[in-house]
Design an enzyme around this catalytic site. Sequence first.
Site, PDB file in Angstrom:
ATOM      1  N   ASP A  14     -10.067  -4.098  -6.042  1.00  0.00           N
ATOM      2  CA  ASP A  14      -9.892  -3.563  -4.005  1.00  0.00           C
ATOM      3  C   ASP A  14      -9.846  -2.826  -4.195  1.00  0.00           C
ATOM      4  OD1 ASP A  14      -8.057  -2.140  -2.845  1.00  0.00           O
ATOM      5  OD2 ASP A  14      -6.314  -2.657  -3.279  1.00  0.00           O
ATOM      6  N   SER A  44       0.820  -1.297  -0.460  1.00  0.00           N
ATOM      7  CA  SER A  44       0.529   0.202   0.027  1.00  0.00           C
ATOM      8  C   SER A  44       0.638   1.103   0.247  1.00  0.00           C
ATOM      9  CB  SER A  44      -0.767  -0.496   1.247  1.00  0.00           C
ATOM     10  OG  SER A  44      -1.657   1.102   1.459  1.00  0.00           O
ATOM     11  N   HIS A  61      -7.716  -5.428  -0.872  1.00  0.00           N
ATOM     12  CA  HIS A  61      -5.773  -4.044   0.127  1.00  0.00           C
ATOM     13  C   HIS A  61      -4.960  -5.230   0.443  1.00  0.00           C
ATOM     14  CE1 HIS A  61      -4.030  -0.305  -0.947  1.00  0.00           C
ATOM     15  NE2 HIS A  61      -3.839  -0.456   0.041  1.00  0.00           N
TER      16      HIS A  61
END
Length: 267
Positions: A217, A95, A245
């Site tokens: 996602d 991320s 995610h």
Amino acid sequence: MDILRRNNVVVTGNPDGRAVVLAHGFGCDQNMWRLTVPALAADHRVVLFDYVGSGRSDLSAFDELRYSSLGGYAEDVLEVCAALDLTDAVFVGHSVSAMIGVLAAQKAPERIGALVMVAPSPCYVDDGDYHGGFSVEDIDELLSSLESNYLGWSAAMAPVIMGTPDRPELNEELTNSFCATDPAMARVFARTTFLSDSRADLATIRVPTLILESAEDAIAPRQVGAYVRDTVQGSTLVTLDSTGHCPHLSAPDATNEAITDFLAKLR
């Protein structure tokens, strides 16, 4: 200050192997990589750490000014690399950490020799033809909700981020991870994460780069993965048969296979 204690650094795996640094995302800690470490440990020196304000890091080292930009987190990464005397390491960032890795590679290319971006997003806000997944109003609302009721926000957002309604144990784990993070420090990291724009930095990458995305996602939609691939010269995009995610938790076998295949080709 002892850098390794500050970031709760753990080194495992093959001491003679190429170093692989695993970097967690917002609201998480190094434990989120527990299903990935066994796939790497035989051949690689695996480095785990917690960003200041997360996990078992030294909370007294938190500096709001430093951590109000992704550059502050990148400095932490490079200080850990220097303390361990790492060169040509593979940085695996989940991320927001994918963009932190980009900045670290910019600042000290001798330290970072390859990048793996897991569910990356260089910018979360829609901008013209760029589809980041959120409007400015969406982000404002998200941050306002987080700042007014962090525990409530955590419970509501964790299932959205995880994207695995059939696996409530993962939703619970992420909720607990969010709730274990100091709310004041989480607010700073959240603003730094969701208001950042690292699109211009992507074009500076000159190291082998693997991009991993989930088929679905809510935080980093497929358009973002395609944008990163098209912007990072010579990069490879792999779409995993996963939702959510956090594919390293929801689809660890597929995630690990993609990472180990990429590492094997670097040799």
